[in-house]
Scaffold this motif. Structure first.
Motif, PDB file in Angstrom:
ATOM      1  N   THR A 360       0.801  -1.228   0.000  1.00  0.00           N
ATOM      2  CA  THR A 360       0.000   0.000   0.000  1.00  0.00           C
ATOM      3  C   THR A 360       0.833   1.278   0.000  1.00  0.00           C
ATOM      4  O   THR A 360       0.316   2.341  -0.301  1.00  0.00           O
ATOM      5  CB  THR A 360      -0.957   0.017   1.206  1.00  0.00           C
ATOM      6  N   GLY A 363       2.042   1.171  -3.822  1.00  0.00           N
ATOM      7  CA  GLY A 363       0.933   1.057  -4.755  1.00  0.00           C
ATOM      8  C   GLY A 363       1.073  -0.077  -5.760  1.00  0.00           C
ATOM      9  O   GLY A 363       0.691   0.064  -6.915  1.00  0.00           O
ATOM     10  N   TYR A 365       0.018  -4.159  -6.448  1.00  0.00           N
ATOM     11  CA  TYR A 365      -0.954  -5.149  -5.995  1.00  0.00           C
ATOM     12  C   TYR A 365      -0.803  -6.397  -6.858  1.00  0.00           C
ATOM     13  O   TYR A 365      -0.556  -6.288  -8.061  1.00  0.00           O
ATOM     14  CB  TYR A 365      -2.379  -4.598  -6.129  1.00  0.00           C
ATOM     15  N   LYS A 381      -0.202  -1.533 -10.859  1.00  0.00           N
ATOM     16  CA  LYS A 381       0.581  -0.446 -10.258  1.00  0.00           C
ATOM     17  C   LYS A 381      -0.256   0.826 -10.185  1.00  0.00           C
ATOM     18  O   LYS A 381      -0.825   1.266 -11.181  1.00  0.00           O
ATOM     19  CB  LYS A 381       1.812  -0.196 -11.115  1.00  0.00           C
ATOM     20  N   CYS A 382      -0.309   1.427  -9.009  1.00  0.00           N
ATOM     21  CA  CYS A 382      -0.949   2.734  -8.845  1.00  0.00           C
ATOM     22  C   CYS A 382      -0.272   3.403  -7.650  1.00  0.00           C
ATOM     23  O   CYS A 382      -0.745   3.319  -6.524  1.00  0.00           O
ATOM     24  CB  CYS A 382      -2.450   2.577  -8.617  1.00  0.00           C
ATOM     25  N   GLY A 383       0.857   4.015  -7.900  1.00  0.00           N
ATOM     26  CA  GLY A 383       1.677   4.501  -6.787  1.00  0.00           C
ATOM     27  C   GLY A 383       2.219   5.892  -7.004  1.00  0.00           C
ATOM     28  O   GLY A 383       1.936   6.548  -8.011  1.00  0.00           O
ATOM     29  N   ASN A 394      -0.025   5.117 -13.812  1.00  0.00           N
ATOM     30  CA  ASN A 394      -0.881   4.618 -12.727  1.00  0.00           C
ATOM     31  C   ASN A 394      -2.160   3.960 -13.236  1.00  0.00           C
ATOM     32  O   ASN A 394      -2.795   4.446 -14.156  1.00  0.00           O
ATOM     33  CB  ASN A 394      -1.214   5.738 -11.739  1.00  0.00           C
ATOM     34  N   PRO A 445      -2.132   8.822  -6.354  1.00  0.00           N
ATOM     35  CA  PRO A 445      -2.759   7.529  -6.111  1.00  0.00           C
ATOM     36  C   PRO A 445      -3.550   7.478  -4.796  1.00  0.00           C
ATOM     37  O   PRO A 445      -3.224   8.188  -3.845  1.00  0.00           O
ATOM     38  CB  PRO A 445      -1.551   6.596  -6.002  1.00  0.00           C
ATOM     39  N   LEU A 447      -5.820   4.253  -2.495  1.00  0.00           N
ATOM     40  CA  LEU A 447      -6.430   2.922  -2.405  1.00  0.00           C
ATOM     41  C   LEU A 447      -7.821   3.101  -1.809  1.00  0.00           C
ATOM     42  O   LEU A 447      -7.969   3.656  -0.720  1.00  0.00           O
ATOM     43  CB  LEU A 447      -5.568   2.016  -1.510  1.00  0.00           C
ATOM     44  N   VAL A 461      -8.691   1.161  -6.883  1.00  0.00           N
ATOM     45  CA  VAL A 461      -7.721   2.249  -6.708  1.00  0.00           C
ATOM     46  C   VAL A 461      -8.204   3.470  -7.489  1.00  0.00           C
ATOM     47  O   VAL A 461      -9.008   3.349  -8.420  1.00  0.00           O
ATOM     48  CB  VAL A 461      -6.309   1.870  -7.210  1.00  0.00           C
ATOM     49  N   ASN A 463      -6.662   7.302  -9.201  1.00  0.00           N
ATOM     50  CA  ASN A 463      -5.537   8.195  -9.468  1.00  0.00           C
ATOM     51  C   ASN A 463      -6.098   9.537  -9.932  1.00  0.00           C
ATOM     52  O   ASN A 463      -6.926   9.570 -10.853  1.00  0.00           O
ATOM     53  CB  ASN A 463      -4.615   7.595 -10.539  1.00  0.00           C
TER      54      ASN A 463
END
Ligand code: CA
Length: 628
Positions: A360, A363, A365, A381-383, A394, A445, A447, A461, A463
Motif C-alpha cells: 500500500t 501502490g 498489488y 501499479k498505482c503509486g 498509474n 494515487p 487505495l 484504486v 488516481n
C-alpha cells in the motif's frame, strides 16, 4: 614508479602490524613495493566473497562460454560495454574516449569494464596467464590515460567510480596470485583505489546511484584497511547505506523508484557491503533494522514475481528480474521457507499463505490463482512518483497466464541517444490504463478498497490523473479465473476518454460488434478482452510497441475504447472482461444489475465466462464486496 610508490607509502599507515618490512624499506621505493606485494599475498586478515584459496579448484568450472568469448575479444581490445550493442574495437592503443553509438550508456559502461570481470573468470577457468598479463596492461593503461580531471569526466561519473570500486576488489582477489602481478601493478592499482575512494566519499548521488557509490568506497575501505583514510571512508559510506535504506525503501519493502529492475539491483547494492562487513566482523556498523528492511525488500519479489519466475516490467526494467535466483539466496540468509518454495517452483519449502498482496505504500498489488507456473496472475501499479526510472502509468497492469505474459508492459526501450523513442515508451497512453485526450497522467494515487477472498479478490484504486478528472479502477478477480475491470473517469473535465490495452506480440482478432479483441496463439494461453457495449463507445486499433531488451523494440497489437466526455457529464464508465483461457474461446456475457450511475461507488454485475456464472459487486461507502 618511484614517485608513485612514494605517493602510495604516504597514503598507508606503515605502523600497522605486518608492514614492518615495508616501513623499513621506505627510502628504497622499489624494495618497499616488493615488500608490500609480499605482505598482501600473505595477508589473511581480510575476507572477500571471492576466496583466493578457491583458485585451483575453480579450474574448468568458473566461466561460461560467453565469459570466454568476451574475455578473448577483450584481449584484442574488442570490448562489450552496454550489452545490447555489438562488440567494438577500440584501437591497438586503446582509445578510452571513444563512443561508436549515439547513446552515452556505451561510453559510461566502457568505464565499468565489465569485460575485465570476464577476463578474471576466464583466468581462473583456464589458468592461462594471457588474461592476467593483459589485464595488468589494460589497468595501467586506463589509470595512465584517465586522470580525474575535467577532460575525463566521461570516465569519472560517480556511479562508474562506485561500480569500479566494488568490481576491482573481486579482480584483485582473482589476479593477485598471478606471477605477472608485479609490484608496479600493485602500486598503480592501490593508488587508483585511493583516488576512487577519496573521490566517492566527497558526496553520494541520490537514489540508486548513491548506493553503488557508497558500495565502491566501502569495498575499498574494508579490503584495504592499511590506508590511513580507510576508517573514515568506511564510516561515511556505511552511514550512507544505513540512512538510505530507511529513505529509499518504503515500509512495504519496495524501493522508491517504482521499478522491479532497480528494486532488485538495490537489494544487491544494499546487501553486498553488509555481507562484506559481516565476513570481516564489522556487522555492528549496521543496525538490526537494516536486515529487516532487506528481508522486506526480498518479500516484494515473492509477492510481485510472476509464476514462471520472471517479473512485470513497469518503469525502467529493461529485462525481467530473475526472481528465483534472488530468492534462492535470501531463503537461506533469512531462513524463509516461503522464499524457498517460490525459488524452487514448489519443489522445496512452504507455499506462501496468501495469493493476493497489497503493497500500500508503493501502490503495487498482485492477485494470482495459485503458486504454480500454470497460474493466472495480475500485477497492478498505482503509486507515487515521479522518479527518473518511473513512468506516468498509474492504473496499469501486466497479465500472465499459464506460461505466457499475455499483456506485458511496453518496457523501457532506451535511456539515451533516442529521446523520441524514450519518450514514446514513457507515455501514459501506451499503458493498460485510462487517458484524457491522450495526455500523460499525474501521480495522485489512492487505495479505495482491498478485499481479497476465496472466490473473489477486489481491488479499487484511484488516481487523480488530470485536473478535474480522477481515474477509478476496480479489478474483480472472479473465482481465480478471470477479471472484470470497472474503469470510471470522474470529474468535470471533458474530452476524449480512452481506455488503452496492449497485448503480447501476436496476431490479434478484433470483433467490433461485441466489441472484443483477443490474442490468437495456436498453443498455450490466450486472452480475450471484451467491453460492455455502449452506444457512445468506439473501439480502435492503436500503435503498439514493446521492448523486452535495452535498445530493442517490436510491434504488438494495441487498441483503445473511447468515449467522448462532455464537461457537463459527471462521469463515464467502461466495464471490461479480461479473460485468460486455453483452447477454444469461451462464451462470455456481461450486464449491469439495475442502472447504477457511473462514479456512484456501488455497482453490481452479472457475468458468465464459460461454465462460470456469477453476480459480483462492490460498495465503496460500506467497504464491501460480494459474489453470488
Ligand atoms: Ca511502462
Amino acid at each position: 614508479m618511484e614517485d608513485s610508490t612514494n605517493t602510495l607509502l604516504k597514503r598507508l599507515d606503515l605502523n600497522r602490524p605486518g608492514l614492518e618490512k615495508v616501513k623499513a624499506s621506505a627510502d628504497n621505493p622499489a624494495k618497499a613495493a616488493k615488500e608490500l606485494l609480499a605482505y598482501y599475498r600473505a595477508r589473511k586478515s581480510v575476507k572477500h566473497p571471492v576466496n583466493r584459496a578457491d583458485r585451483k579448484k575453480s579450474r574448468s568450472k568458473y566461466a561460461i562460454a560467453r565469459d570466454i568469448k568476451i574475455a578473448n575479444d577483450a584481449l584484442k581490445h574488442v570490448f562489450i560495454t552496454q550489452s545490447s550493442y555489438p562488440p567494438h574495437f577500440v584501437g591497438k592503443d586503446i582509445d578510452w574516449s571513444t563512443n561508436p553509438v549515439p547513446d552515452h550508456e556505451w561510453i559510461w559502461q566502457l568505464h565499468r569494464m565489465y569485460f575485465w570481470d570476464a577476463m578474471a573468470r576466464a583466468y581462473w577457468h583456464t589458468g592461462d596467464e594471457k588474461y592476467a598479463s593483459e589485464w595488468f596492461a589494460q589497468l595501467q593503461d586506463w589509470v595512465h590515460k584517465n586522470p580525474r580531471d575535467d577532460k575525463h569526466k566521461f570516465a569519472w561519473r560517480r556511479i562508474e567510480a562506485g561500480i569500479r570500486g566494488h568490481a576491482w576488489m573481486g579482480l584483485y582477489q582473482r589476479f593477485l596470485d598471478s606471477p605477472s602481478f608485479t609490484p608496479e601493478v600493485l602500486v598503480a592499482f592501490l593508488n587508483s583505489c585511493h583516488d576512487h575512494a577519496s573521490f566517492l566519499v566527497e558526496r553520494f548521488t541520490p537514489e540508486n546511484h548513491g548506493l553503488m557509490e557508497a558500495e565502491g568506497a566501502a569495498f575499498i575501505a574494508i579490503m584495504f584497511p592499511e590506508f590511513k583514510d580507510a576508517k573514515k571512508w568506511r564510516d561515511k559510506s556505511i552511514r550512507h547505506l544505513n540512512a538510505e535504506i530507511k529513505k529509499q525503501v518504503r515500509p512495504d519493502g519496495h524501493q522508491v523508484e517504482q521499478t522491479l529492475g532497480y528494486h532488485a539491483g538495490c537489494i544487491r547494492w544494499f546487501a553486498q557491503t553488509w555481507e562484506l562487513a559481516k565476513m570481516n566482523g564489522l556487522e555492528k556498523a549496521f543496525g538490526s533494522e537494516y536486515a529487516n528492511r532487506l528481508e522486506k525488500m526480498c518479500e516484494v519479489l515473492m509477492k510481485l514475481g510472476l509464476p514462471d519466475g520472471s517479473s512485470a516490467q513497469f518503469g525502467d526494467t529493461t529485462s525481467p528480474v530473475r526472481v528465483r535466483s534472488v530468492l534462492t539466496k535470501w531463503a537461506g540468509v533469512f531462513g524463509r521457507r516461503d522464499f524457498l518454495y517460490v525459488a524452487t517452483a514448489g519443489k522445496e519449502g512452504t507455499k506462501p499463505k496468501q495469493t493476493a498482496y497489497a503493497l500500500t505504500d508503493s501502490g503495487f498489488y498482485s492477485m494470482r490463482s495459485g503458486w504454480d507456473e500454470k497460474a493466472v496472475c495480475l500485477i497492478l501499479k498505482c503509486g507515487p512518483g515521479p522518479f527518473w526510472h518511473c513512468q506516468p502509468d498509474n492504473g496499469t497492469f501486466e497479465l500472465y497466464a499459464a506460461g505466457r505474459r499475455l499483456m506485458p508492459d511496453s518496457g523501457t526501450y532506451i535511456y539515451h541517444g533516442d529521446p523520441a523513442g524514450r519518450k514514446w515508451f514513457k507515455q501514459t497512453r501506451v499503458h493498460q490504463t485510462l487517458t484524457l485526450d491522450g495526455k500523460n497522467s499525474d501521480y495522485k494515487p489512492a487505495l479505495r478498497l482491498w478485499k481479497p477472498g476465496k472466490n473473489l479478490d477486489v481491488l479499487v484504486v484511484e488516481n487523480g490523473s488530470y485536473k478535474n478528472l480522477t481515474h477509478r479502477r476496480a479489478v474483480l478477480f472472479v473465482k481465480k479465473k478471470f477479471f472484470v475491470l470497472v474503469d470510471e473517469a470522474i470529474g468535470k473535465a471533458g474530452g476524449d476518454v480512452d481506455l488503452h490495452f496492449q497485448l503480447a506480440p501476436s496476431q490479434a482478432v478484433f470483433d467490433r460488434a461485441l466489441p472484443s479483441v483477443r490474442t490468437d496463439f495456436k498453443k498455450g494461453s490466450n486472452v480475450l478482452i471484451r467491453s460492455l457495449a455502449q452506444k457512445a463507445m468506439v473501439l480502435r486499433k492503436e500503435n503498439g510497441q514493446v521492448s523486452f531488451k535495452y535498445g530493442q523494440k517490436q510491434p504488438r497489437p494495441a487498441f483503445r475504447f473511447r468515449i467522448n466526455k462532455t464537461s457537463g457529464t459527471p462521469a463515464v464508465r467502461f466495464v471490461t472482461l479480461v479473460v485468460p483461457y486455453e483452447g477454444k474461446v469461451p462464451e462470455t456475457k456481461i450486464s449491469l444489475v439495475g442502472s447504477p450511475a457511473p462514479g456512484a461507488g456501488r455497482i453490481e454485475l452479472d457475468v458468465t465466462v464459460g461454465a462460470v456464472t456469477a453476480r459480483i459487486g462492490y460498495d465503496l461507502k460500506n467497504k464491501k464486496a460480494w459474489i453470488r
